[in-house]
Design a protein around this motif. Sequence first.
Motif, PDB file in Angstrom:
ATOM      1  N   HIS A   1      42.401  40.845  33.560  1.00  0.00           N
ATOM      2  CA  HIS A   1      43.578  40.008  33.838  1.00  0.00           C
ATOM      3  C   HIS A   1      43.179  38.567  34.136  1.00  0.00           C
ATOM      4  O   HIS A   1      41.980  38.224  34.154  1.00  0.00           O
ATOM      5  CB  HIS A   1      44.391  40.632  34.976  1.00  0.00           C
TER       6      HIS A   1
ATOM      7  N   ARG B   1      39.628  33.615  45.181  1.00  0.00           N
ATOM      8  CA  ARG B   1      40.276  34.547  44.245  1.00  0.00           C
ATOM      9  C   ARG B   1      41.596  33.970  43.760  1.00  0.00           C
ATOM     10  O   ARG B   1      42.250  33.227  44.483  1.00  0.00           O
ATOM     11  CB  ARG B   1      40.601  35.855  44.985  1.00  0.00           C
ATOM     12  N   THR B   2      41.988  34.341  42.562  1.00  0.00           N
ATOM     13  CA  THR B   2      43.315  33.991  42.065  1.00  0.00           C
ATOM     14  C   THR B   2      44.332  34.863  42.796  1.00  0.00           C
ATOM     15  O   THR B   2      44.167  36.086  42.834  1.00  0.00           O
ATOM     16  CB  THR B   2      43.395  34.245  40.545  1.00  0.00           C
TER      17      THR B   2
ATOM     18  N   SER C   1      30.177  46.596  35.881  1.00  0.00           N
ATOM     19  CA  SER C   1      29.893  47.861  36.577  1.00  0.00           C
ATOM     20  C   SER C   1      29.970  49.042  35.613  1.00  0.00           C
ATOM     21  O   SER C   1      30.965  49.183  34.880  1.00  0.00           O
ATOM     22  CB  SER C   1      30.921  48.107  37.672  1.00  0.00           C
TER      23      SER C   1
ATOM     24  N   LYS D   1      20.682  44.839  42.603  1.00  0.00           N
ATOM     25  CA  LYS D   1      21.194  43.476  42.413  1.00  0.00           C
ATOM     26  C   LYS D   1      20.081  42.425  42.462  1.00  0.00           C
ATOM     27  O   LYS D   1      20.057  41.488  41.661  1.00  0.00           O
ATOM     28  CB  LYS D   1      22.270  43.164  43.452  1.00  0.00           C
TER      29      LYS D   1
ATOM     30  N   GLU E   1      25.851  46.921  35.229  1.00  0.00           N
ATOM     31  CA  GLU E   1      25.367  46.966  36.615  1.00  0.00           C
ATOM     32  C   GLU E   1      25.457  48.417  37.072  1.00  0.00           C
ATOM     33  O   GLU E   1      26.537  48.999  37.061  1.00  0.00           O
ATOM     34  CB  GLU E   1      26.244  46.067  37.508  1.00  0.00           C
TER      35      GLU E   1
ATOM     36  N   LYS F   1      31.867  52.899  43.971  1.00  0.00           N
ATOM     37  CA  LYS F   1      32.335  51.701  44.679  1.00  0.00           C
ATOM     38  C   LYS F   1      33.800  51.826  45.077  1.00  0.00           C
ATOM     39  O   LYS F   1      34.189  51.487  46.175  1.00  0.00           O
ATOM     40  CB  LYS F   1      32.165  50.515  43.720  1.00  0.00           C
ATOM     41  N   LYS F   2      34.639  52.307  44.153  1.00  0.00           N
ATOM     42  CA  LYS F   2      36.096  52.270  44.371  1.00  0.00           C
ATOM     43  C   LYS F   2      36.710  53.651  44.594  1.00  0.00           C
ATOM     44  O   LYS F   2      37.907  53.769  44.841  1.00  0.00           O
ATOM     45  CB  LYS F   2      36.801  51.596  43.188  1.00  0.00           C
TER      46      LYS F   2
ATOM     47  N   VAL G   1      47.450  38.514  41.580  1.00  0.00           N
ATOM     48  CA  VAL G   1      47.105  39.436  40.493  1.00  0.00           C
ATOM     49  C   VAL G   1      45.857  40.234  40.875  1.00  0.00           C
ATOM     50  O   VAL G   1      44.895  39.692  41.408  1.00  0.00           O
ATOM     51  CB  VAL G   1      46.900  38.693  39.143  1.00  0.00           C
TER      52      VAL G   1
ATOM     53  N   GLY H   1      31.060  42.438  38.215  1.00  0.00           N
ATOM     54  CA  GLY H   1      32.405  42.954  38.466  1.00  0.00           C
ATOM     55  C   GLY H   1      32.710  44.170  37.624  1.00  0.00           C
ATOM     56  O   GLY H   1      31.998  44.499  36.675  1.00  0.00           O
ATOM     57  N   THR H   2      33.814  44.812  37.973  1.00  0.00           N
ATOM     58  CA  THR H   2      34.281  45.975  37.212  1.00  0.00           C
ATOM     59  C   THR H   2      35.098  45.516  36.002  1.00  0.00           C
ATOM     60  O   THR H   2      34.992  46.077  34.923  1.00  0.00           O
ATOM     61  CB  THR H   2      35.177  46.869  38.109  1.00  0.00           C
ATOM     62  N   PHE H   3      35.943  44.506  36.231  1.00  0.00           N
ATOM     63  CA  PHE H   3      36.788  43.924  35.176  1.00  0.00           C
ATOM     64  C   PHE H   3      37.651  44.990  34.499  1.00  0.00           C
ATOM     65  O   PHE H   3      37.770  45.031  33.277  1.00  0.00           O
ATOM     66  CB  PHE H   3      35.931  43.169  34.133  1.00  0.00           C
TER      67      PHE H   3
ATOM     68  N   GLY I   1      33.810  36.265  43.682  1.00  0.00           N
ATOM     69  CA  GLY I   1      35.074  35.894  44.301  1.00  0.00           C
ATOM     70  C   GLY I   1      34.967  36.024  45.814  1.00  0.00           C
ATOM     71  O   GLY I   1      34.097  36.743  46.331  1.00  0.00           O
TER      72      GLY I   1
ATOM     73  N   ASP J   1      36.537  37.590  47.965  1.00  0.00           N
ATOM     74  CA  ASP J   1      36.693  38.889  48.636  1.00  0.00           C
ATOM     75  C   ASP J   1      35.312  39.429  49.032  1.00  0.00           C
ATOM     76  O   ASP J   1      35.214  40.355  49.832  1.00  0.00           O
ATOM     77  CB  ASP J   1      37.445  39.906  47.750  1.00  0.00           C
ATOM     78  N   TRP J   2      34.260  38.850  48.478  1.00  0.00           N
ATOM     79  CA  TRP J   2      32.897  39.279  48.775  1.00  0.00           C
ATOM     80  C   TRP J   2      32.182  38.328  49.733  1.00  0.00           C
ATOM     81  O   TRP J   2      30.966  38.422  49.904  1.00  0.00           O
ATOM     82  CB  TRP J   2      32.094  39.399  47.471  1.00  0.00           C
TER      83      TRP J   2
ATOM     84  N   HIS K   1      40.380  37.627  36.510  1.00  0.00           N
ATOM     85  CA  HIS K   1      39.043  37.781  35.927  1.00  0.00           C
ATOM     86  C   HIS K   1      38.699  36.585  35.044  1.00  0.00           C
ATOM     87  O   HIS K   1      37.601  36.036  35.120  1.00  0.00           O
ATOM     88  CB  HIS K   1      38.972  39.077  35.104  1.00  0.00           C
TER      89      HIS K   1
HETATM   90  N1  C2G Z   1      38.681  38.200  41.066  1.00  0.00           N
HETATM   91  C1  C2G Z   1      39.354  37.006  41.291  1.00  0.00           C
HETATM   92  N2  C2G Z   1      40.717  36.998  41.429  1.00  0.00           N
HETATM   93  C2  C2G Z   1      41.426  38.143  41.350  1.00  0.00           C
HETATM   94  C3  C2G Z   1      40.768  39.365  41.101  1.00  0.00           C
HETATM   95  C4  C2G Z   1      39.390  39.375  40.962  1.00  0.00           C
HETATM   96  O1  C2G Z   1      38.728  35.935  41.386  1.00  0.00           O
HETATM   97  N3  C2G Z   1      42.750  38.082  41.506  1.00  0.00           N
HETATM   98  C5  C2G Z   1      37.214  38.207  40.946  1.00  0.00           C
HETATM   99  C6  C2G Z   1      36.534  39.071  42.008  1.00  0.00           C
HETATM  100  O2  C2G Z   1      36.456  38.366  43.233  1.00  0.00           O
HETATM  101  C7  C2G Z   1      35.197  39.343  41.372  1.00  0.00           C
HETATM  102  C8  C2G Z   1      35.541  39.382  39.865  1.00  0.00           C
HETATM  103  O3  C2G Z   1      36.834  38.769  39.720  1.00  0.00           O
HETATM  104  O4  C2G Z   1      34.290  38.274  41.625  1.00  0.00           O
HETATM  105  C9  C2G Z   1      35.600  40.810  39.349  1.00  0.00           C
HETATM  106  O5  C2G Z   1      36.512  41.535  40.148  1.00  0.00           O
HETATM  107  P1  C2G Z   1      36.489  43.119  40.153  1.00  0.00           P
HETATM  108  O6  C2G Z   1      36.595  43.627  38.780  1.00  0.00           O
HETATM  109  O7  C2G Z   1      37.462  43.598  41.178  1.00  0.00           O
HETATM  110  O8  C2G Z   1      35.009  43.397  40.607  1.00  0.00           O
HETATM  111  P2  C2G Z   1      34.470  44.214  41.835  1.00  0.00           P
HETATM  112  O9  C2G Z   1      34.891  45.622  41.674  1.00  0.00           O
HETATM  113  O10 C2G Z   1      34.783  43.468  43.083  1.00  0.00           O
HETATM  114  O11 C2G Z   1      32.915  44.222  41.530  1.00  0.00           O
HETATM  115  O12 C2G Z   1      28.393  44.095  42.647  1.00  0.00           O
HETATM  116  C10 C2G Z   1      29.648  43.604  42.948  1.00  0.00           C
HETATM  117  C11 C2G Z   1      30.695  44.208  42.151  1.00  0.00           C
HETATM  118  O13 C2G Z   1      30.302  44.710  40.921  1.00  0.00           O
HETATM  119  C12 C2G Z   1      31.972  43.423  42.130  1.00  0.00           C
END
Ligand code: C2G
Length: 138
Positions: free
Chosen positions: A17, A117-118, A39, A81, A75, A47-48, A121, A11-13, A96, A98-99, A20
Amino acid sequence: MQKRKRIITFGTFDLFHLGHVRLLVRAAQLGDHLTVGVSSDAFSQRKKGRRPIYNERERMEIVASCKPVDECFFEESMEKKRDYIVNYGADILVMGDDWVGKFDNFSDICQVVYLPRTTGVSTTELLDGIAHARQASA
Ligand code: C2G
């Protein structure tokens, strides 16, 4: 003796929050050792489409300081990967939901788990909230 189960997540983290934290806590509960791929700034940008608010060293330091996390690395690309999963000896890849479906192709080398996902947030919502608060106080 039973083999220790190794977990990996990515993740980017950025603007770290509760979503995460909860992802990391639940990921760690699935095994005995948690590795986190944070990341790199260049990968995040690709990515973003924008630079993270916290740079890669800051994000790495925050993630590495979390109790459920045993080790971290940068990463650098999606394409690496498979190598990361193999090199860190992961038995389970956690992401999470979303993937969901995006990493099923790794199920030949590890178990792939998507956690809910939570809600309520996200880094994007935090950024929007800060922008609104600044506008309101201007
Ligand atoms: N996450 C979550 N609940 C949220 C926000 C994020 O469970 N409200 C989870 C995401 O699903 C992910 C992790 O926290 O598994 C990190 O989220 P991001 O920082 O948004 O990571 P992302 O940019 O999706 O990177 O190779 C894959 C990527 O590096 C994932």
